[in-house]
Design an enzyme around this catalytic site. Structure first.
Site, PDB file in Angstrom:
ATOM      1  N   CYS A  14       9.348  -3.089   2.647  1.00 57.23           N
ATOM      2  CA  CYS A  14       8.308  -3.468   1.695  1.00 57.23           C
ATOM      3  C   CYS A  14       8.373  -4.936   1.292  1.00 57.23           C
ATOM      4  CB  CYS A  14       8.399  -2.581   0.449  1.00 57.23           C
ATOM      5  SG  CYS A  14       7.889  -0.875   0.763  1.00 57.23           S
ATOM      6  N   ASP A  28      -3.187   1.259  -8.650  1.00 61.85           N
ATOM      7  CA  ASP A  28      -2.283   2.404  -8.739  1.00 61.85           C
ATOM      8  C   ASP A  28      -1.742   2.749  -7.353  1.00 61.85           C
ATOM      9  OD1 ASP A  28      -0.880   4.517  -9.947  1.00 61.85           O
ATOM     10  OD2 ASP A  28      -2.566   4.973 -11.261  1.00 61.85           O
ATOM     11  N   HIS A  88      -2.092   7.279  15.061  1.00 66.11           N
ATOM     12  CA  HIS A  88      -2.705   6.192  15.815  1.00 66.11           C
ATOM     13  C   HIS A  88      -1.631   5.183  16.185  1.00 66.11           C
ATOM     14  CE1 HIS A  88      -5.882   3.595  17.244  1.00 66.11           C
ATOM     15  NE2 HIS A  88      -5.429   2.600  16.498  1.00 66.11           N
TER      16      HIS A  88
END
Length: 329
Positions: free
Chosen positions: A13, A49, A139
């Site tokens: 992240c 959010d 995918h």
């Protein structure tokens, strides 16, 4: 072992677009209602959010999210587990249960063997099975950097959601996983050292923490990922119209986190997180190093809950809005 982290500029992240830049990108994209929608949008882009939520019938809300990133560890199976747990976390952060997920895979097919990709996918499958969510299809694209994650659909009770805009003054803040994942991952990328405590934290589902928060009557929460504790708490406090006070001494850290910081293993994403919140925060009571740890870009971090969660440390509280959105003491 192939060092997957060396095939990506960032990792986990920490490779997210910085929060300030991202908000500029999505500014103005709210309010365009679809024609004849099948459900009522309850949570969208307005407050950034963790997932989108649509009420599809009385007592049932659909929760949709996606998350993917470049390798955060060198072991492909662990990377798949971490990425899957991280993607599922957005559903748990909204108080929901994941139902089905699909794979998202980018792979440099001319550089890395597909046997490694299969291990990544196997890791994702194992975590989805643990979560009770179907993993079906997905995918893939040929890409210069390997990336993996999931698109996840879950369900929840529209009248019992966890949102980031429902915080109220006088409520304590609980953190369900220790911080320090980011600096340990940065050290792993730089040195190849393996930190089992970080892998264990990243692969732990936020399922039980979400249930405990709902059972305790919580209505406000977010998960702590790429924007760090301070970044995600800033978004929560801003959306809720309150000030968040953090007790720095109460925040737990993984073993080795402070040593990794001392040795300079701080990602650019962490520094950008701190730069983003600094104008809105009173950080005068802590050192720059402590502020960096509080802004450390986490991957598959825990839940930050407005309320007391059994077994989780209380790391601060929400108070009426003051001069700053964040205060660290």
């Amino acid at each position: 072992m192939t060092r997957l982290t060396q095939y990506a500029r960032g990792g986990g992240c920490a490779c997210k677009i910085p929060p300030g830049e991202l908000e500029e990108v999505v500014r103005g994209l709210t309010g365009a209602a679809p024609r004849d929608p099948l459900g009522e949008l309850l949570v969208g882009l307005d407050h950034g959010d963790d997932a989108a939520v649509v009420r599809i019938r009385d007592g049932v809300a659909l929760i949709a999210t996606t998350d993917f990133f470049t390798p955060v560890v060198d072991d492909p199976f662990d990377w798949g587990r971490i990425a899957a747990a991280n993607a599922l976390s957005d559903v748990y952060a909204m108080g929901g249960r994941p139902v089905v997920a699909v794979n998202l895979l980018s792979w440099p097919r001319g550089v890395l063997p597909f046997e490694l990709a299969a291990e990544v996918l196997r890791g994702g499958l194992e975590v989805c099975a643990e979560a009770g969510a179907h993993l079906a299809g997905g995918h893939s694209v040929d890409d210069a950097e390997p990336k993996y994650g999931l698109a996840v659909t879950g369900i929840g009770d529209p009248d019992h959601l966890l949102r980031n805009d429902t915080g109220r003054p006088g409520v304590p803040l609980s953190l369900t996983k220790p911080l320090g994942i980011g600096v340990l991952n940065s050290r792993h990328k730089a040195t190849g050292e393996v930190f089992p405590q970080a892998v264990a934290a990243m692969t732990a589902l936020n399922r039980d923490a979400s249930r405990a928060a709902l059972d305790a009557g919580a209505v406000c929460a977010t998960d702590v990922t790429g924007f760090g504790l301070l970044g995600h708490l800033h978004k929560l406090a801003r959306a809720s119209g309150v000030t968040a006070v953090v007790d720095a001494a109460a925040v737990p850290y993984l073993e080795g986190a402070r040593e990794a910081l001392r040795d300079g293993h701080v990602s650019g994403g962490t520094r950008r997180n701190l730069d983003w919140v600094r104008p809105h925060a009173d950080l005068g009571a802590v050192s720059e190093d402590e502020a960096l740890l509080l802004a450390d870009a986490q991957t598959s971090g825990g839940l930050l809950v407005a309320g007391e969660v059994p077994g989780a440390p209380v790391v601060g509280e929400l108070v009426p809005r003051g001069e700053h959105v964040l205060v660290v003491r």
